[in-house]
Scaffold this motif. Sequence first.
Motif, PDB file in Angstrom:
ATOM      1  N   THR A 154       0.827  -1.199   0.000  1.00  0.00           N
ATOM      2  CA  THR A 154       0.000   0.000   0.000  1.00  0.00           C
ATOM      3  C   THR A 154       0.863   1.250   0.000  1.00  0.00           C
ATOM      4  N   LEU A 155       0.229   2.408  -0.233  1.00  0.00           N
ATOM      5  CA  LEU A 155       0.960   3.673  -0.175  1.00  0.00           C
ATOM      6  C   LEU A 155       1.491   3.933   1.227  1.00  0.00           C
ATOM      7  N   ASP A 156       0.769   3.487   2.240  1.00  0.00           N
ATOM      8  CA  ASP A 156       1.270   3.615   3.608  1.00  0.00           C
ATOM      9  C   ASP A 156       2.582   2.852   3.763  1.00  0.00           C
ATOM     10  N   ASP A 157       2.641   1.641   3.218  1.00  0.00           N
ATOM     11  CA  ASP A 157       3.869   0.852   3.284  1.00  0.00           C
ATOM     12  C   ASP A 157       5.007   1.551   2.553  1.00  0.00           C
ATOM     13  N   VAL A 158       4.731   2.063   1.350  1.00  0.00           N
ATOM     14  CA  VAL A 158       5.759   2.758   0.574  1.00  0.00           C
ATOM     15  C   VAL A 158       6.276   3.963   1.347  1.00  0.00           C
ATOM     16  N   ALA A 159       5.360   4.714   1.963  1.00  0.00           N
ATOM     17  CA  ALA A 159       5.762   5.902   2.715  1.00  0.00           C
ATOM     18  C   ALA A 159       6.683   5.528   3.869  1.00  0.00           C
ATOM     19  N   ARG A 160       6.339   4.483   4.619  1.00  0.00           N
ATOM     20  CA  ARG A 160       7.175   4.074   5.750  1.00  0.00           C
ATOM     21  C   ARG A 160       8.589   3.733   5.286  1.00  0.00           C
ATOM     22  N   VAL A 161       8.692   2.898   4.249  1.00  0.00           N
ATOM     23  CA  VAL A 161      10.008   2.450   3.772  1.00  0.00           C
ATOM     24  C   VAL A 161      10.795   3.623   3.203  1.00  0.00           C
ATOM     25  N   ALA A 162      10.161   4.454   2.393  1.00  0.00           N
ATOM     26  CA  ALA A 162      10.861   5.566   1.756  1.00  0.00           C
ATOM     27  C   ALA A 162      11.379   6.567   2.783  1.00  0.00           C
ATOM     28  N   LEU A 163      10.562   6.921   3.765  1.00  0.00           N
ATOM     29  CA  LEU A 163      10.989   7.897   4.769  1.00  0.00           C
ATOM     30  C   LEU A 163      12.083   7.340   5.655  1.00  0.00           C
ATOM     31  N   ARG A 164      11.952   6.064   6.036  1.00  0.00           N
ATOM     32  CA  ARG A 164      12.986   5.455   6.866  1.00  0.00           C
ATOM     33  C   ARG A 164      14.323   5.427   6.137  1.00  0.00           C
ATOM     34  N   TYR A 165      14.304   5.071   4.857  1.00  0.00           N
ATOM     35  CA  TYR A 165      15.532   5.025   4.069  1.00  0.00           C
ATOM     36  C   TYR A 165      16.124   6.416   3.887  1.00  0.00           C
ATOM     37  N   ALA A 166      15.284   7.387   3.526  1.00  0.00           N
ATOM     38  CA  ALA A 166      15.790   8.713   3.206  1.00  0.00           C
ATOM     39  C   ALA A 166      16.430   9.392   4.410  1.00  0.00           C
ATOM     40  N   ILE A 167      15.780   9.303   5.561  1.00  0.00           N
ATOM     41  CA  ILE A 167      16.324  10.026   6.722  1.00  0.00           C
ATOM     42  C   ILE A 167      17.586   9.360   7.240  1.00  0.00           C
ATOM     43  N   THR A 168      17.718   8.038   7.027  1.00  0.00           N
ATOM     44  CA  THR A 168      18.911   7.325   7.477  1.00  0.00           C
ATOM     45  C   THR A 168      20.044   7.445   6.479  1.00  0.00           C
ATOM     46  N   SER A 169      19.754   7.200   5.222  1.00  0.00           N
ATOM     47  CA  SER A 169      20.794   7.181   4.205  1.00  0.00           C
ATOM     48  C   SER A 169      21.403   8.555   3.974  1.00  0.00           C
ATOM     49  N   PHE A 170      20.585   9.599   3.986  1.00  0.00           N
ATOM     50  CA  PHE A 170      21.087  10.946   3.745  1.00  0.00           C
ATOM     51  C   PHE A 170      21.431  11.683   5.038  1.00  0.00           C
ATOM     52  N   ASP A 171      21.201  11.041   6.190  1.00  0.00           N
ATOM     53  CA  ASP A 171      21.454  11.676   7.482  1.00  0.00           C
ATOM     54  C   ASP A 171      20.792  13.050   7.523  1.00  0.00           C
ATOM     55  N   ALA A 172      19.523  13.067   7.126  1.00  0.00           N
ATOM     56  CA  ALA A 172      18.798  14.323   6.940  1.00  0.00           C
ATOM     57  C   ALA A 172      18.095  14.761   8.215  1.00  0.00           C
ATOM     58  N   ASP A 173      17.705  16.041   8.237  1.00  0.00           N
ATOM     59  CA  ASP A 173      16.933  16.579   9.357  1.00  0.00           C
ATOM     60  C   ASP A 173      15.427  16.459   9.115  1.00  0.00           C
ATOM     61  N   ARG A 174      15.035  16.417   7.855  1.00  0.00           N
ATOM     62  CA  ARG A 174      13.615  16.293   7.518  1.00  0.00           C
ATOM     63  C   ARG A 174      13.492  15.665   6.142  1.00  0.00           C
ATOM     64  N   VAL A 175      12.589  14.706   6.002  1.00  0.00           N
ATOM     65  CA  VAL A 175      12.302  14.099   4.708  1.00  0.00           C
ATOM     66  C   VAL A 175      10.784  14.029   4.558  1.00  0.00           C
ATOM     67  N   SER A 176      10.319  14.051   3.322  1.00  0.00           N
ATOM     68  CA  SER A 176       8.883  13.950   3.089  1.00  0.00           C
ATOM     69  C   SER A 176       8.616  13.195   1.798  1.00  0.00           C
ATOM     70  N   PHE A 177       7.402  12.678   1.706  1.00  0.00           N
ATOM     71  CA  PHE A 177       6.943  11.928   0.544  1.00  0.00           C
ATOM     72  C   PHE A 177       5.553  12.438   0.209  1.00  0.00           C
ATOM     73  N   ALA A 178       5.368  12.928  -1.015  1.00  0.00           N
ATOM     74  CA  ALA A 178       4.087  13.473  -1.436  1.00  0.00           C
ATOM     75  C   ALA A 178       3.575  12.697  -2.634  1.00  0.00           C
ATOM     76  N   VAL A 179       2.252  12.577  -2.734  1.00  0.00           N
ATOM     77  CA  VAL A 179       1.639  11.852  -3.837  1.00  0.00           C
ATOM     78  C   VAL A 179       0.267  12.460  -4.098  1.00  0.00           C
ATOM     79  N   ASP A 180      -0.154  12.428  -5.362  1.00  0.00           N
ATOM     80  CA  ASP A 180      -1.477  12.946  -5.673  1.00  0.00           C
ATOM     81  C   ASP A 180      -2.540  12.034  -5.074  1.00  0.00           C
ATOM     82  N   ASP A 181      -3.691  12.624  -4.771  1.00  0.00           N
ATOM     83  CA  ASP A 181      -4.748  11.885  -4.084  1.00  0.00           C
ATOM     84  C   ASP A 181      -5.613  11.096  -5.040  1.00  0.00           C
ATOM     85  N   GLY A 182      -5.310  11.146  -6.345  1.00  0.00           N
ATOM     86  CA  GLY A 182      -6.121  10.417  -7.313  1.00  0.00           C
ATOM     87  C   GLY A 182      -7.431  11.123  -7.564  1.00  0.00           C
ATOM     88  N   GLY A 183      -8.153  10.616  -8.514  1.00  0.00           N
ATOM     89  CA  GLY A 183      -9.486  11.164  -8.766  1.00  0.00           C
ATOM     90  C   GLY A 183      -9.491  12.451  -9.561  1.00  0.00           C
TER      91      GLY A 183
END
Length: 709
Positions: free
Chosen positions: A187-216
Amino acid sequence: MPGTVGRVPTPAGPLPGTAVPGAAAVAGHPRWGATALGPYESWDPAVRATAEVVLASPAPMALHLGAELLLLYNEAYAELIGDRHPHAVARPAAEVFAEVWQRPGIGDVIEHAYRTGTPLLDKEIPLPLHHAAGALDQPVYTRACSPVRDSQGRVVGVLSVVAETSPATRQLQGLSDFAAALSGTLTLDDVARVALRYAITSFDADRVSFAVDDGGGGSGWRMVRRVRGELVDEADERLPPLWRRGPAGWSAPAVVSARTGQASFIDDGQPLHEIAADRHDQKIRALAAVPLRGSVVRGALTVGYRSAHPWSAAERALLTASAELVGQATERARRFETQHGTAQLLQRSMLPENLPVLPRLRIAARYDPGVDGNAAGGDFYDAFVLPTGELGVVLGDVAGHDVQAAARMGQVRAALRALALNDPRPDQVLTGLDRLVGSLGAEAGTYELFVTVAFGVIDVGREELTLASAGHPAPLVRRCAPSGEPRAEYVDVPSGAPLGVGYRAATRTVAFSPGDTLLLFSDGVVERRRRGLSDGLARLAESVAGAPSGDPRSLCGVASAAVPGATEDDVAVLAVEYALRPSRSARMEVPAEPTAPSRVRHWMTAQLTEWEVAESVIGAAVLCTSELTTNALLHAGTEARVEVDLSRERLLVSVADSGSRGTVTRARTETLSSRGRGLGLIEELSDAWGTDPTVRGSTVWFEILLPPT
């Protein structure tokens, strides 16, 4: 020819016994006379000059001197070798790195440079330099080895300069792990969890975000973020991410990047000033926003820092590659959610809208789709009051996991209720249902249509339970006399064959006394691959008997998790508790507006005070309910429903939402960074809590046991 460390008197050298320049790098060894290197003033001038350069350098450097390659190194190198320092000073390198020296590319390179006087450059090689607690860490380094010559031109050692490769290079090496993690998302929830966890760890970032259109068709956007230091634990992972929603023309950098398809890289500024939700956004100075570049779904990934940050070419390439992977996973998830939503809509129309609310019988059900969440399952449950005042309960399973199976399930459930309302005797109900299933099979021209079902009638006045089963797992009864320990026992009801393949009517009547709880369940609860059915049944009985209370909602959760391991089948559970005393219940419909959590707190406090609940319990319950209400409004965006049920033994509170596509006005965005701590608080303050997925949304509940009075 290589030789030994030259030892010629040098009047201009330091006085005997003085410390080597930069000796702080090798604290504890300021005097060299007592080591194998000999007094510093006797070293060859060329060697001494090289040593001074090494000790003063901020880059990791080491000298390997003499035929034994004795070590002399600086502070930066000391950090690399970990707990080998300071004992490595002036010792042979082969002894210091004994466990790895003979590996190809480790000691042989140093020895070759010493023997031949040939320099060597190794790019991006793993070097097991760090050693701690018996474990080797092998980051990737670039290493240069150069021969060191004395004043006579003889090779007397090797200078080794090592540098860990750039963070971007290491991040590129982690892309394969990232891709593997994304491949398991549904699901998109699953993708968001994995993407944010990877981005904040791999880039040693202070803030990461994931945006997607709501469809429709351009209805808007939704975005989820993580910030450095935000607590995300196992409890938090059990709930959907907290999506923030915005209009079609939202000016958030992630949305602008997704809408235009263009990446943006800001080295220093205030990129989130216009859309800042809180202080975490306001502090961001550097921000990269990269579109997902999907063919169907529009979205973007952002990475931000609180200090100025120039974006290197390697980082830009890595972000682009990461966004490509996230884009592919997002499109798979969107397709899955579309199919899954259709299956869920069908399933919702087949199951009861609400379960009966009775003075002495408390009822709860739980339905978990199998591994393939796209398919509409054939499991069903129902509970309804009969014309005689008794309670009819049923749980069954129609063979198959497709739309046709779900449609047949709806036919069977409706027919069963109609038969029971006419004649509630369980054996007669299943006999009539058997004829229906046979007729449906003949109509479809198949002999593979069969149904397993357990149907029972609870008579509160007589304290009896009458059951009939057609090939279904035996029901379980948790018995809890007021003065005894709880125990769980299976009802010995003849199961016979499933409906449609030769069912023979048979019933069994057993006692069902106050304090008892009936549990009907599908085979997905107890069946696992490479595990015997008897083991699953034993684990279920043990878990139910050991539950802190006989509350039906709690037991549904206990039963669903009783047998470890994943199941490919649907899981359906229906529980009915014969309460020792009538419970008191109340509910509140919570609108999706900013003041809702505050209104819930006031309502809960007044209700529990009226019921004369202890102040300590009221405080804990109100705090937990406020947290769950806020979570429900934030992640679902629809109105919520709070239900409170008070019995002599426990206080049960549940908060239910009805979807994840609505819109909500956020009252306090700081909740985003405190959510994990709130869930941890619920776990601390309650005796049991969990999620209760249903076909109409999600429910989170908690239970607080009351002291005996």
